[in-house]
Design an enzyme around this catalytic site. Structure first.
Site, mmCIF file in Angstrom:
data_model
loop_
_atom_site.group_PDB
_atom_site.id
_atom_site.type_symbol
_atom_site.label_atom_id
_atom_site.label_comp_id
_atom_site.label_asym_id
_atom_site.label_seq_id
_atom_site.Cartn_x
_atom_site.Cartn_y
_atom_site.Cartn_z
ATOM 1 N N LYS A 131 0.809 -1.115 -0.014
ATOM 2 C CA LYS A 131 -0.065 0.031 0.078
ATOM 3 C C LYS A 131 0.908 1.248 0.165
ATOM 4 O O LYS A 131 1.714 1.103 0.486
ATOM 5 C CB LYS A 131 -0.827 0.054 1.332
ATOM 6 C CG LYS A 131 -1.928 1.041 1.482
ATOM 7 C CD LYS A 131 -2.630 1.064 2.754
ATOM 8 C CE LYS A 131 -3.745 2.002 2.944
ATOM 9 N NZ LYS A 131 -4.341 1.985 4.235
ATOM 10 N N SER A 140 -9.439 1.768 3.500
ATOM 11 C CA SER A 140 -8.642 2.567 2.517
ATOM 12 C C SER A 140 -7.768 1.678 1.838
ATOM 13 O O SER A 140 -7.170 2.086 0.723
ATOM 14 C CB SER A 140 -8.001 3.767 3.519
ATOM 15 O OG SER A 140 -7.026 3.071 4.206
ATOM 16 N N SER A 142 -9.387 -0.654 7.618
ATOM 17 C CA SER A 142 -8.889 -0.503 6.132
ATOM 18 C C SER A 142 -8.365 -1.828 5.667
ATOM 19 O O SER A 142 -7.935 -1.762 4.486
ATOM 20 C CB SER A 142 -7.785 0.736 6.138
ATOM 21 O OG SER A 142 -8.378 1.839 6.123
#
Ligand code: GLN
Length: 491
Positions: free
Chosen positions: A92, A167, A191
């Protein structure tokens, strides 16, 4: 020539299709049936095939991954390969990888290159994992849909008109769409677990402090955890085993010993499981999710486990507590992006004051600005006690009430989210509704306990359904074991 290309691509496709666990990959690598280079190429093919449509990877390290694969192939031949040799991993865009771009999917970090690697990255590389690229996410990990990125939305591979969750949405899609075997994301309020559920993969948020946060871009430091996405519990356990543990660079990383998670993933005892009464009864929860809950409960009872409904009257206080404390921490953490030290700087600057204001107004997206303002407000002298201090006290009360539940139960089963993946644009005009969708995930972060999202079939539109299991502090070993048991007895 054509035949060769088809053969090469068939070989890679076969290689990808059969591997839900790294241990199968490892067997075939050791037996010489495939190479790390085959694996990297197969994942690169998937990225090439779908990245434009799904918008998952912001950077792909093609050549570097191929070179690394060749080196590791040699190590395998020499019998010197690490524990994760050939495991293809995506990161990420909040996890530092030295000399690679790092932006938290924000314009404010335009052009920023990481100067050091996160501890998790160092540990993966030391065991010969291969990092294939950097994945899109909500800006500074704030969001539940992956729509808040400066690089545009990411789409769910099960249905590209739906969000992947957030997210860490793209990290979930990357695993879902076979673009990598495992992804690392971050989980401050769900997330990892919520996008895992929306995309039909496994997602672990460990106990706070189980994995070092060194090299993770901070959102809300007392909530942030690095988490793991995988196609199987075995892969999640393996990666956790490698990256968890004490770290001199992060004083909040725990000294609690790291068990060999992969060695004991078989459930050999009867367990006690709690579930929220509302999760079977509330109209606010999508019927297919309630049905999945009911099926798991019936299965567990039939197998002789103790399963009991509980009430948690503090439920309505968890979200406000979360959003007060995380925005407060975010407003402080994000004050470092001032146009002086990192990335983007506004071109319309006249003096120091306008440098700060214009850089931050142009560099941060709307949602991030909203949270910085909320956080600054709750920390302001006149309101500090009414909001921040009070929320800290409520956090303690929620923690104590949660501890009580784990005095009586081993696990707490609940939906990962009230619905399956929403259509893109669903919450465009109402951010508060989006906050409400985090109702089941934020508790684990408020309290610091581990949570695991487990896929559980699909809804009538074919979108993945995911459930969540919570356990007490540092009970990851039991959590993974129980998660595997529950997943094997499918919905
Ligand atoms: N959706 C939550 C938020 O926006 C969770 C984010 C996260 O876990 N990083 O705060």
């Amino acid at each position: 020539m054509l035949a060769i290309i088809i053969f090469a691509s068939c070989k890679n496709q076969t290689a990808l299709k059969n591997y839900s666990t790294y241990s199968e990959i490892r067997q075939d690598l050791e037996a010489g049936k495939i190479s790390c280079l085959d694996l990297v190429n197969a994942h690169l093919e998937q990225i090439t095939a779908r990245n434009t449509e799904l918008n998952v990877f912001l950077s792909v390290y093609n050549q570097e991954a191929q070179e690394k694969a060749k080196t590791i192939d040699e190590k395998i031949k020499a019998g010197k390969a690490g524990k994760l040799a050939g495991l293809v991993v995506g990161l990420k865009d909040v996890i530092s990888y030295a000399n690679h771009p790092l932006q938290a999917s924000s314009k404010i970090l335009n052009g920023f290159i990481a100067q050091f690697s996160a501890t998790v990255v160092e540990r993966l590389l030391a065991e010969d994992a291969i990092i294939i690229g950097r994945q899109n996410c909500d800006e500074f990990a704030m969001g539940s849909t992956n729509e808040n990125s400066a690089f545009g939305i990411t789409r769910n591979a099960a249905n590209p008109n739906h969000v992947p969750g957030g997210s860490s949405g793209a990290s979930a899609v990357a695993v879902q769409a076979n673009m990598c075997q495992v992804s690392l994301g971050s989980d401050t309020g769900g997330s990892v677990r919520q996008p895992a559920a929306f995309c039909g993969v496994y997602g672990l948020k460990p106990t706070y402090g189980r994995i070092s946060r060194y090299g993770l871009i901070a959102y809300a430091s007392s909530f942030d955890c690095i988490g793991i996405f995988g196609k199987s519990i075995d892969d999640v356990a393996l990666v956790l085993e490698v990256i968890a543990g004490v770290d001199n660079y992060d004083s909040t990383a725990s000294h609690t010993p790291v068990p060999a998670y992969t060695q004991n993933l078989q459930l050999n005892e009867k367990v006690k499981v709690a579930y929220l009464r509302e999760s079977l009864e509330s109209e606010a929860i999508q019927p297919e999710i309630r049905k999945a809950m009911q099926e798991k409960i019936t299965f567990l009872q039939k197998e002789g486990h103790i399963v009991e409904a509980i009430d948690f009257p503090l439920l309505e206080y968890i979200l406000p507590t979360y959003y007060i404390l995380t925005t407060a921490e975010a407003s402080s953490n994000l004050s470092r992006y001032d146009g002086v030290r990192y990335g983007f700087r506004s071109e319309k600057v006249e003096d120091l004051d306008s440098l700060y204001k214009k850089t931050r107004s142009e560099g941060f997206g709307k949602d991030v600005q909203r949270r910085i303002m909320l956080g600054t407000f709750v920390l302001s002298a006149n309101y500090y006690d009414a909001y921040y201090t009070k929320a800290q006290k409520v956090r303690r009360i929620i923690k104590e009430a949660t501890d009580k539940i784990f005095e009586k139960f081993d696990f707490w089963l609940m939906p990962a989210a009230p619905t399956t993946a929403f259509p893109i644009g669903n919450f465009a005009s109402d951010p508060l509704q989006m906050f409400l969708a985090d109702v089941f995930t934020v508790q684990a972060n408020v309290v610091g306990i581990p949570g695991l999202a487990v896929p559980c079939g699909v809804d009538k539109k074919g979108l993945p359904v995911g459930l969540q299991i919570l356990a007490h502090h540092f009970k990851e070993e039991k959590l993974l074991t129980f998660g595997k048991y529950l997943a094997l007895h499918s919905c």
